[in-house]
Design a protein around this motif. Structure first.
Motif, short mmCIF file in Angstrom:
data_model
loop_
_atom_site.label_atom_id
_atom_site.label_comp_id
_atom_site.label_asym_id
_atom_site.label_seq_id
_atom_site.Cartn_x
_atom_site.Cartn_y
_atom_site.Cartn_z
N ASP A 70 0.84 -1.20 0.00
CA ASP A 70 0.00 0.00 0.00
C ASP A 70 0.87 1.25 0.00
N LEU A 71 1.89 1.24 0.85
CA LEU A 71 2.80 2.39 0.93
C LEU A 71 3.53 2.61 -0.39
N ALA A 72 3.90 1.51 -1.06
CA ALA A 72 4.61 1.61 -2.33
C ALA A 72 3.78 2.35 -3.38
N ALA A 73 2.47 2.23 -3.30
CA ALA A 73 1.60 2.95 -4.22
C ALA A 73 1.23 4.33 -3.66
N GLU A 74 1.01 4.39 -2.37
CA GLU A 74 0.50 5.62 -1.74
C GLU A 74 1.45 6.80 -1.86
N TRP A 75 2.75 6.59 -1.71
CA TRP A 75 3.68 7.72 -1.74
C TRP A 75 3.66 8.45 -3.07
N GLN A 76 3.22 7.76 -4.12
CA GLN A 76 3.21 8.37 -5.44
C GLN A 76 2.15 9.47 -5.57
N ARG A 77 1.26 9.56 -4.58
CA ARG A 77 0.26 10.63 -4.59
C ARG A 77 0.90 12.01 -4.52
N VAL A 78 2.16 12.07 -4.10
CA VAL A 78 2.84 13.36 -4.00
C VAL A 78 2.97 14.02 -5.38
N THR A 99 15.61 6.84 -2.33
CA THR A 99 16.64 6.08 -3.06
C THR A 99 16.71 6.50 -4.52
N GLY A 100 16.02 7.58 -4.86
CA GLY A 100 16.08 8.09 -6.23
C GLY A 100 14.92 7.71 -7.12
N LEU A 101 14.01 6.88 -6.64
CA LEU A 101 12.86 6.49 -7.45
C LEU A 101 11.84 7.62 -7.45
N THR A 102 11.36 7.97 -8.61
CA THR A 102 10.31 8.98 -8.73
C THR A 102 9.00 8.27 -9.05
N ALA A 103 7.90 8.97 -8.86
CA ALA A 103 6.60 8.38 -9.17
C ALA A 103 6.53 7.99 -10.65
N GLU A 104 7.12 8.81 -11.49
CA GLU A 104 7.11 8.53 -12.93
C GLU A 104 7.87 7.24 -13.23
N LYS A 105 9.04 7.07 -12.61
CA LYS A 105 9.82 5.84 -12.80
C LYS A 105 9.11 4.64 -12.20
N ALA A 106 8.45 4.83 -11.07
CA ALA A 106 7.75 3.72 -10.41
C ALA A 106 6.68 3.15 -11.33
N ASP A 107 6.03 4.00 -12.11
CA ASP A 107 4.99 3.53 -13.03
C ASP A 107 5.57 2.72 -14.18
N THR A 108 6.85 2.92 -14.50
CA THR A 108 7.44 2.23 -15.65
C THR A 108 8.31 1.06 -15.24
N THR A 109 8.39 0.77 -13.93
CA THR A 109 9.25 -0.33 -13.50
C THR A 109 8.48 -1.62 -13.27
#
Length: 142
Positions: A22-30, A88-98
């Motif tokens: 849940d947290l892995a998805a939730e932080w991307q709300r920023v 650790t350098g991951l952005t929400a945009e990168k998270a969507d493509t990983t």
């Protein structure tokens, strides 16, 4: 909604109960349409925004909200002894493509939205925050 959430004891309790996934998805709300970075883009860039007192105050307010929100997320990740992905350098945009490639026998689904712009109103499963909580009252139940 981030300003409300960072000040809400109920949301803090919810974060305390979230699973790591849940947290892995939730932080991307920023990364909202009204994030500090998008605000800079819409208003002519950092130099222009910082030169105007009113724009600067609005930008700094967004940065403060984002900082408080990410601090809440850090607390959540700490419970699982995991570093926050955004540290650790991951952005929400990168998270969507990983996303991992499908394994044999798995099928990818594509969401087809009912109308242009619908993703801005109900962008994911369980509502805008992914928590199944509606802030609007008087909604039809059937």
């Amino acid at each position: 909604m981030l300003p409300d959430d960072v000040e809400s004891p109920a949301y803090r309790k919810l974060v305390d109960e979230m699973l790591a996934t849940d947290l892995a998805a939730e932080w991307q709300r920023v990364e909202t349409l009204d994030s500090s970075e998008k605000f800079l883009e819409r208003h002519g860039g950092r130099e222009k925004v910082l030169a105007d007192a009113e724009l600067r105050a609005a930008y700094e307010r967004r940065r403060e909200i984002e900082s408080k929100f990410l601090d809440l997320m850090r607390i959540g990740f700490k419970r699982f002894n995991k570093p926050a992905p955004f540290d650790t350098g991951l952005t929400a945009e990168k998270a969507d493509t990983t996303a991992k490639a499908p394994r044999a026998g798995e099928v990818r689904l594509q969401i087809v939205l009912p109308a242009p712009g619908a993703e801005e109103q109900w962008p994911r499963f369980r509502g805008p925050e992914g928590q199944g909580i509606a802030r609007t009252t008087g909604l039809p139940l059937e």
